[in-house]
Design a protein around this motif. Structure first.
Motif, PDB file in Angstrom:
ATOM      1  N   TYR A  51       1.435  19.850   2.065  1.00  0.00           N
ATOM      2  CA  TYR A  51       1.288  18.753   1.305  1.00  0.00           C
ATOM      3  C   TYR A  51      -0.269  18.828   0.850  1.00  0.00           C
ATOM      4  O   TYR A  51      -1.179  19.633   1.617  1.00  0.00           O
ATOM      5  CB  TYR A  51       1.185  17.584   2.239  1.00  0.00           C
ATOM      6  N   THR A  52      -0.418  18.482  -0.374  1.00  0.00           N
ATOM      7  CA  THR A  52      -2.061  18.591  -0.866  1.00  0.00           C
ATOM      8  C   THR A  52      -2.353  16.933  -0.604  1.00  0.00           C
ATOM      9  O   THR A  52      -1.686  16.051  -0.935  1.00  0.00           O
ATOM     10  CB  THR A  52      -1.977  18.676  -2.214  1.00  0.00           C
ATOM     11  N   VAL A  53      -3.435  16.896   0.150  1.00  0.00           N
ATOM     12  CA  VAL A  53      -3.807  15.478   0.419  1.00  0.00           C
ATOM     13  C   VAL A  53      -4.972  15.167  -0.302  1.00  0.00           C
ATOM     14  O   VAL A  53      -6.179  15.851  -0.383  1.00  0.00           O
ATOM     15  CB  VAL A  53      -4.386  15.320   1.938  1.00  0.00           C
ATOM     16  N   ALA A  54      -4.992  14.124  -1.233  1.00  0.00           N
ATOM     17  CA  ALA A  54      -6.050  13.441  -2.283  1.00  0.00           C
ATOM     18  C   ALA A  54      -7.037  12.452  -1.438  1.00  0.00           C
ATOM     19  O   ALA A  54      -6.173  11.594  -1.177  1.00  0.00           O
ATOM     20  CB  ALA A  54      -5.500  13.129  -3.364  1.00  0.00           C
ATOM     21  N   ILE A  55      -8.004  12.463  -1.213  1.00  0.00           N
ATOM     22  CA  ILE A  55      -8.660  11.565  -0.499  1.00  0.00           C
ATOM     23  C   ILE A  55      -9.827  11.055  -1.304  1.00  0.00           C
ATOM     24  O   ILE A  55     -10.642  11.794  -2.012  1.00  0.00           O
ATOM     25  CB  ILE A  55      -9.386  12.229   0.657  1.00  0.00           C
ATOM     26  N   ARG A  56      -9.999   9.766  -1.499  1.00  0.00           N
ATOM     27  CA  ARG A  56     -10.839   8.734  -2.042  1.00  0.00           C
ATOM     28  C   ARG A  56     -11.616   7.811  -1.543  1.00  0.00           C
ATOM     29  O   ARG A  56     -11.005   6.968  -0.779  1.00  0.00           O
ATOM     30  CB  ARG A  56     -10.186   8.423  -3.396  1.00  0.00           C
ATOM     31  N   HIS A  57     -12.935   7.885  -1.924  1.00  0.00           N
ATOM     32  CA  HIS A  57     -13.835   6.846  -0.999  1.00  0.00           C
ATOM     33  C   HIS A  57     -13.595   5.610  -2.066  1.00  0.00           C
ATOM     34  O   HIS A  57     -13.651   5.609  -3.167  1.00  0.00           O
ATOM     35  CB  HIS A  57     -15.220   7.406  -1.213  1.00  0.00           C
ATOM     36  N   VAL A  58     -13.346   4.259  -1.465  1.00  0.00           N
ATOM     37  CA  VAL A  58     -13.286   3.014  -2.306  1.00  0.00           C
ATOM     38  C   VAL A  58     -14.485   2.295  -1.997  1.00  0.00           C
ATOM     39  O   VAL A  58     -14.609   1.714  -0.951  1.00  0.00           O
ATOM     40  CB  VAL A  58     -11.926   2.455  -1.818  1.00  0.00           C
ATOM     41  N   GLY A  59     -15.244   2.390  -3.044  1.00  0.00           N
ATOM     42  CA  GLY A  59     -16.494   1.354  -3.272  1.00  0.00           C
ATOM     43  C   GLY A  59     -17.256   1.083  -2.169  1.00  0.00           C
ATOM     44  O   GLY A  59     -17.499   1.868  -1.355  1.00  0.00           O
ATOM     45  N   GLU A  60     -17.709  -0.415  -2.094  1.00  0.00           N
ATOM     46  CA  GLU A  60     -18.589  -0.766  -1.037  1.00  0.00           C
ATOM     47  C   GLU A  60     -17.786  -0.994   0.205  1.00  0.00           C
ATOM     48  O   GLU A  60     -18.417  -1.276   1.379  1.00  0.00           O
ATOM     49  CB  GLU A  60     -19.046  -2.012  -1.624  1.00  0.00           C
ATOM     50  N   ALA A  61     -16.295  -1.032   0.211  1.00  0.00           N
ATOM     51  CA  ALA A  61     -15.618  -1.154   1.377  1.00  0.00           C
ATOM     52  C   ALA A  61     -15.729  -0.151   2.299  1.00  0.00           C
ATOM     53  O   ALA A  61     -15.494  -0.302   3.506  1.00  0.00           O
ATOM     54  CB  ALA A  61     -14.341  -1.658   1.140  1.00  0.00           C
TER      55      ALA A  61
END
Length: 355
Positions: free
Chosen positions: A85-95
């Motif tokens: 699997y390729t894991v795409a990780i994203r930081h979500v704003g101020e949360a």
């Protein structure tokens, strides 16, 4: 808590495995696909105890620390198969939440490996005869320039190596064509009995030369089916020629055709063509891989008999196009049988006794 609810709804709607990790580094949401992938309770647990793999852990830590996005590879197994699997990780704003989505790239990875292996195999298959030709040319220009017997011997070997390369290039082109046509169903109608009889007539001189008794057990009459006559002849030529070559001098090759109004393997009417030899047989270990490109159960003997290692791969792709199957059975010392099973869309047969 107010932030986790909409995140849960979004993740639940995604078709691919996905999960969310909160700023406290605990998993706060995941969908059913992710739960199946991880195979353990995850909600409320620290992400390291669930994901574990160093590259994924490092990428998650970066995103939780503020990095906008990152990717990593995640490896697992499904029974005996490796899954990537390729894991795409994203930081979500101020949360301060990290969202992870898993994309299965196993098919792409496998295809890339097959391409690399294919190029490596083709290069190897061509390098051997090319190296021999270069060596003989150098010898003919030097020490064997005036040695007539040696020159004739070397020229014969050079001709054999050239013919070997020509066969390889021909099979590569044939493989390319049948792969391109594999998803296109044939629309023409062919008489499979006539195709089989023509194949045996063409190969009878080869059988006589090899001192092999070619025994046809074919029904008289016609068996019509949707198919490509040239490709089907290529299938039967490959199988019967292999049986003649590997069956051994003084032995028999039996070609038997049977029509059945209801074949369990096809759940409908079909025709089977079995090619059986009385050769040394094939170790069962090799049978599952015989249709792989360049796979040889006995590479030295195969090359000596002019094989390119592509014949059964071509057979497989042609049968896939015709919705057919290839069944291989063999026992060491007892010969081998290659059986082709082809579907018939309707009862279009006119058969008499075997002949």
């Amino acid at each position: 808590m107010s932030l986790s609810l909409p995140v849960s709804d979004v993740i639940a709607a995604l078709p691919q495995p996905a999960l969310a990790i909160g700023p406290d580094e605990q998993i706060i949401a995941l969908n059913g696909a992710a739960q199946d992938l991880l195979g353990m309770p995850a909600i409320g647990r620290h992400f390291i105890t669930v994901l574990r793999q160093p590259s994924v852990v490092e990428a998650v830590e970066k995103c939780l620390a503020g990095t906008r996005s990152a990717t990593a590879s995640f490896f697992t197994r499904d029974g005996s198969n490796d899954i990537t699997y390729t894991v795409a990780i994203r930081h979500v704003g101020e949360a301060g939440i990290a969202l992870l989505s898993f994309q299965d790239i196993t098919a792409l990875t496998t295809a890339g490996e097959m391409r690399r292996d294919f190029v490596a195999n083709v290069s190897h298959e061509l390098r051997t005869p090319l190296t021999a030709l270069m060596g003989f040319i150098e010898t003919l220009r030097g020490p064997a320039r005036d040695d007539a017997p040696a020159r004739e011997r070397f020229l014969e070997i050079m001709q054999n190596e050239t013919e070997r390369m020509n066969r390889l290039v021909g099979d590569l082109l044939s493989l390319s064509r049948v792969e391109a046509d594999e998803r296109v169903r044939p629309t023409g109608q062919v008489d499979i009995c006539a195709v089989m009889r023509s194949t045996l007539r063409n190969l009878n001189p080869l059988a006589i030369e090899a001192d092999v008794n070619l025994i046809p057990e074919l029904p008289k009459g016609t068996v019509m089916m949707a198919g490509d006559a040239d490709q089907l002849m290529q299938v039967f030529t490959n199988l019967v020629e292999n049986a003649i070559k590997y069956g051994g001098s003084g032995k028999r090759v039996i070609v038997r055709m049977n029509f059945e109004a209801q074949m369990n393997a096809l759940r409908g009417p079909g025709v089977s063509i079995a090619v059986r030899d009385e050769g040394p047989g094939i170790d069962p270990l090799h049978i599952p891989r015989l249709t792989e490109r360049f796979y040889r159960a006995d590479s030295h003997r195969n090359r000596a008999l002019g094989g390119t290692g592509l014949g059964l791969a071509i057979v497989k792709h042609i049968l896939n196009r015709h919705k057919g199957r290839l069944k291989i059975t063999s026992e060491l010392g007892q010969g081998s049988e290659f059986k082709v099973i082809l579907p018939l869309e309707q009862d279009t047969t006119t058969l008499d006794e075997a002949g």
